[in-house]
Design an enzyme around this catalytic site. Structure first.
Site, PDB file in Angstrom:
ATOM      1  N   SER A 326       0.800  -1.224   0.000  1.00 36.41           N
ATOM      2  CA  SER A 326       0.000   0.000   0.000  1.00 36.41           C
ATOM      3  C   SER A 326       0.829   1.268   0.000  1.00 36.41           C
ATOM      4  CB  SER A 326      -0.916   0.010   1.222  1.00 36.41           C
ATOM      5  OG  SER A 326      -1.773  -1.106   1.174  1.00 36.41           O
ATOM      6  N   ASP A 350     -16.823   1.859  -2.312  1.00 35.82           N
ATOM      7  CA  ASP A 350     -16.002   0.700  -1.960  1.00 35.82           C
ATOM      8  C   ASP A 350     -16.828  -0.278  -1.154  1.00 35.82           C
ATOM      9  OD1 ASP A 350     -14.289  -1.187  -0.939  1.00 35.82           O
ATOM     10  OD2 ASP A 350     -12.837   0.262  -0.136  1.00 35.82           O
ATOM     11  N   HIS A 371     -14.876   0.362   2.416  1.00 34.02           N
ATOM     12  CA  HIS A 371     -14.740   1.647   3.119  1.00 34.02           C
ATOM     13  C   HIS A 371     -15.863   2.612   2.777  1.00 34.02           C
ATOM     14  CE1 HIS A 371     -10.637   0.648   4.468  1.00 34.02           C
ATOM     15  NE2 HIS A 371     -10.556   0.020   3.291  1.00 34.02           N
TER      16      HIS A 371
END
Lengths: 614, 375
Positions: A326, A350, A371
């Site tokens: 990430s 998401d 999310h």
């Protein structure tokens, strides 16, 4: 009558004598002329040849080697120095019975079997049996005394003083300074401007290797006249060698010790550098090793270091290839806004997974439920995978590859240490060549979250992240600040001036929020952190989780039971803001959590560094 | 006409007188002067070749003086006094040779030496001169034509001595003694047919002789034909000697400046290889000068020999001349690499007391054989 007869006979004998004399003289003269021509040939015709020969007999050149330059810290504290040690040496071809001599030496000096075994192995490999070869290094005072008492017994054996490398700080800077070792035949062949004697030591890794020429100095020589027994008669000429230069590291001892303690022997690496200059302040690869064992100035088994399954000699900080995971997201996001595929307000939904064109294989994010509505900033703060999956489908692998290359991915940073990795920045051509398959969209999706084929070293990550700290200017990383009294120059390796300043600022804000926002992946740092830092967590998957059958949580937990299958914990960051002084990259292998394992180390380093500066 | 003799005349008579005294004293001034020149030159070279050792120089000088006294003494003798004596002296030589074989002196590598405590010498060196003189004496003893028996007895004596020396073991000297002994035999008119047959016989048996040589002697022979085969052993000597002479060039490196000699690269530079030192330090010119003096000396020896009054003295003096010439040739040849390294010193120059004294004694005999003028 008889007198007359005798007179006649005597006359005859005299005639005979003269005849025979002439004959004998002719014979001798014939051979004499051969010898005489030989004399003319030697003294007149071939005189030059023999003059050269006689000079070669008596005049020899003895190289003078300067003592190796020291390695120091910027404040002058010595890290690596030369110490005088006594070594037991032998000229193999001067002994009548090598085995017996060795056995006697073993008895008298208390040598160890393995030391003799190592020597025998060395002996079997060398071809210079008329030169002295070291049996054991670092004789103790007692051994020297014992040898001196009975040295007449072994005319082929002698004690020689030699300068050896000693690392005063032991393992602390082991991966920076590196170590020295016996020069190999290949290294002798490759060296063009310096003829190493086969007993000499040469830098094998780290600064010792990279700055070999600087530390070593030049080669001088003495021309001396010797007699037939090889004894020096007088000196004819002397050429003073160029002295080895002292090297000053840019590294910060306290920061280095702190980073080392934070890693606490776990496999991993910490790189901390000043983004404004490229000077590396801490470089730890863990576990590390005692360079003195390899330098042969400390007793210990080299084999133990070599066979250690944790590979302590491997410099993870510059040679280790890790998926950036990430921590790559800020760069991919930057590419998206630069290419105008998205802007800072573009949002997506998401839900925990992504499907190309809404069908087929599910690409899952790390958070099962997703999310919710995320924009670029939020997807960096919370590390939404799905946002980047979306973005990836709008980008091409070529544009990603070209963009990342500008940050130093896929190529060496040019750090002044040897054996740096290039990492791997895949593109279509690479995949076709290396894997033999064409490029799939799935591959692009994987890259967008720093997984898949892409890999880089912690140092590469540090260099890339520094560009965010400096808003696009990146300097070549270096560990040496000064050579003698000459400062090394800071060198811009790339300047990303086509990216708008507002993008940099928004990106930095997002990365600050990674820590400060209550939903940020590294929000835990606020519990103790003093300085404001920008950062990004990462968790590099060892076992792929994109496979459908491994999406079940139980199985996920199962494979993590085995330590080597656990994720690598990553954190990249810089601070203190608004004027960053230090970029820090932390990787803890199998550390599982970037936020709880890696990030605190970075925060503590920056806090310590900034705090002490004040 | 003046009553007083002119000054020039007076001077001439004094000169004439002193010349006569010189001849009386030295018998043959040119021969004696060339001997003295060689001896003095030899001492100078020895000083350089020995690494400037004064002790070696003193020892050698002592032998030189002793030898000169011997030469002077012998030159006064009449040949009839010693002619038959020489023949019997052979037996003493033989006993000495047997002596060293049976009672080897301690501290020497080969059994060559007789140690009398105050002086030590090699009987084989003595034989080099004694044997030809004895042979000459024996072959001219009867004033009659020589029969086969005479040849056989002489040759047997020569071969016996050579064999005993070979047994020491010293192949080089054995061959030298053999050659020295054979010279008067050859000069006295040894039938050439027998010589020819003999040479063929040797040629035929040489493989057998080779097989019976000791490895040390075989090595010497091998090194002769291929000196480079053994660069660290025997070939080293020849190679270094050639290098020394060659590097001397035309005019040499100068006295005491020969690097090969002074730095000990020339092995045995003071004895067998002293010619290399001469070559290196005095160059071709020095060598040429040396040869000139040697030639002068030999010219006088042969001149005395051929003008001598008796058959014995003619044969003996000619033999001495040839032996001397042979030694020079062998020594020089081995130092420049045209002959194998056999232990022959350079006459009158090389270090070695016995050799010097023996040569001077030989010249003493030659001087004594000079046909006397009426004085």
């Amino acid at each position: 009558m008889s007198e007359i007869l005798n007179f006649g006979r005597e006359n005859l004998a005299f005639k005979q004598l003269r005849k025979r004399s002439a004959f004998l003289f002719l014979l001798i003269a014939l051979f004499g002329s051969i010898t005489f021509f030989q004399i003319i040939k030697l003294t007149i015709l071939d005189s030059n040849l023999y003059t050269t020969k006689s000079d070669e007999n008596r005049i020899i050149r003895i190289p003078i080697y300067p003592s190796r330059g020291l390695i120091k810290l910027s404040n002058g504290e010595i890290v690596v120095e030369n110490i005088v040690t006594q070594a037991l040496t032998i000229v193999p071809n001067k002994t009548s019975d090598l085995e017996l001599t060795l056995e006697e030496l073993k008895q008298n000096l208390g040598l160890k079997d393995e030391e003799l075994l190592t020597f025998k192995r060395k002996l079997s490999k060398t071809k210079y049996k008329y030169d002295s070869i070291v049996i054991v290094e670092n004789l103790t005072k007692e051994q020297i005394a014992r040898f001196s008492v009975e040295k007449e017994k072994w005319p082929s054996v002698s004690i020689k003083a030699q300068l050896m490398r000693f690392n005063l700080l032991g393992p602390i800077f082991s991966h920076v300074t590196g170590y020295v070792g016996l020069v190999s035949p290949e290294e002798i062949d490759e060296s063009e401007d310096f003829s190493y004697p086969f007993t000499s030591q040469i830098g094998k890794t780290g600064v010792e290797k990279f700055y070999e020429g600087t530390l070593r100095g030049g080669e001088g020589f003495r021309t001396i006249e010797i007699d037939a027994y090889g004894k020096e008669v007088r000196e004819l000429a002397r050429f003073i060698p160029e002295q080895g230069k002292d090297i000053y590291l840019s590294l910060d001892k306290e920061l280095q010790v702190l980073a080392r303690n934070e890693l606490a022997g776990r496999k991993g690496a910490v790189v901390a550098l000043d983004p404004n200059t490229g000077l590396i302040k801490a470089l730890v690869s863990s576990p590390d090793f005692s360079p003195n064992i390899l330098n042969k100035t400390e007793t210990g088994k080299v084999e133990n270091i070599l066979i250690d399954s944790q590979s302590p000699l491997f410099n993870r900080a510059i040679s280790g290839n890790y998926p950036p995971a990430s921590t790559l997201k800020p760069f991919i996001g930057l590419l998206g806004v630069k290419e105008k595929k998205i802007n800072w307000t573009t949002t997506i939904e998401d839900q925990g997974f992504f499907q190309i064109d809404g069908k087929g294989r599910k690409y899952r994010g790390w958070k099962e439920d997703g999310h919710g509505t995320v924009n670029l900033s939020k997807s960096i703060i919370e590390s939404s995978d799905v946002f980047f999956y979306h973005l990836a489908t709008q980008l091409t692998v070529d544009s990603i590859s070209n963009f990342l290359k500008q940050f130093g991915f896929g190529r060496k940073t040019g750090v002044d240490l040897s054996s740096e990795t290039e990492g791997l920045l895949p593109d279509r051509k690479w995949k076709l060549g290396a894997i033999g398959e064409s490029w799939f969209v799935g591959d692009t999706i994987n890259i967008s979250i720093g997984q898949g084929y892409i890999s880089c070293s912690p140092l590469q990550l540090a260099v890339a992240v520094s560009s965010i700290a400096t808003k696009g200017k990146v300097y070549r990383p270096r560990v040496v600040a000064k050579i003698e009294d000459q400062f090394t120059e800071k060198q811009v390796i790339y300047h990303l001036n086509q990216i708008e300043k507002s993008h940099w600022e928004k990106l930095e804000n997002s990365m600050v929020s990674v820590i400060s926002h209550w939903k940020g992946t590294a929000h835990n740092l606020t519990e103790f952190g003093q300085e404001t830092i920008a950062g990004k967590t990462g968790t590099a998957q060892i076992k792929s989780l994109t496979d459908a059958e491994l999406t079940v949580k139980e199985e996920y937990e199962d494979i993590r039971l085995e330590e080597r299958n656990r994720d690598h914990a990553l954190f990249v960051g810089y601070g203190p803001l608004p004027d960053p002084e230090l970029t820090v990259v932390v990787i803890v292998e199998n550390g599982e959590s970037g936020s709880t394992v890696a990030a605190p180390i970075a925060q503590r380093l920056i806090d310590f560094y900034a705090d002490r500066e004040d | 006409m003046s009553e007083k003799a002119p000054l020039g005349y007076q001077l001439n008579t004094t000169l004439g007188k002193s010349k006569l005294t010189l001849i009386k004293l030295f018998i043959d001034p040119i021969l004696v002067l060339s001997i003295l020149a060689l001896l003095v030159f030899g001492l100078f070279v020895l000083y350089s070749a020995s690494g400037q050792s004064t002790s070696m120089l003193q020892k050698q000088a002592l032998y030189v003086v002793f030898g000169l006294v011997m030469m002077f003494f012998i030159s006064r003798l009449d040949q009839t006094v010693y002619k038959s004596f020489l023949m019997h002296l052979f037996w003493i030589g033989l006993i000495l040779l047997l002596w060293v074989l049976i009672f080897p002196a301690e501290g020497y590598k080969a059994d060559r030496w007789i140690d009398l405590g105050f002086i030590n010498f090699q009987p084989s060196e003595v034989l080099r001169l004694l044997l030809p003189l004895a042979a000459a004496s024996y072959l001219t003893r009867g004033h009659r034509k020589l029969a086969l028996k005479d040849w056989l007895i002489t040759l047997s004596a020569i071969f016996l001595c050579s064999f005993l020396i070979y047994k020491q073991p010293d192949l080089g000297t054995a061959l030298i003694v053999l050659a020295s002994g054979c010279i008067p035999v050859l000069l006295a008119g040894f039938p050439l047919i027998i010589l020819l047959v003999f040479l063929i016989l040797i040629g035929a048996t040489s493989p057998f002789i080779w097989a019976n040589l000791s490895p040390y002697m075989q090595q010497r022979v091998i090194t002769l034909f291929n000196p480079e085969s053994d660069l660290l052993g025997a070939g080293w000597n020849i190679s270094q000697s050639k290098t020394a002479i060659g590097s001397g060039g035309i005019s040499g490196k100068g006295y005491l400046n020969g690097t090969q000699s002074q730095l000990d690269f020339v092995p045995e530079g003071h004895s067998d290889f002293i010619f290399s030192v001469i070559g290196e330090e005095f160059g071709f010119l020095g060598i040429f000068l040396l040869f000139l003096i040697y030639s002068l000396l030999l010219f006088r020896v042969f001149s005395i020999a051929f003008n001598s009054s008796t058959e014995f003295s003619r044969l003996a003096a000619t033999s001495i001349g040839f032996i001397f010439l042979l030694y020079i040739l062998i020594n020089v040849s081995m130092t420049v690499g045209t002959l194998p390294v056999v232990g022959v010193p350079l006459p009158l120059i090389s270090q070695g007391g016995t050799a010097i004294v023996i040569h001077l004694v030989a010249f003493g005999f030659v001087l004594s054989m000079k046909k006397r003028q009426t004085w």
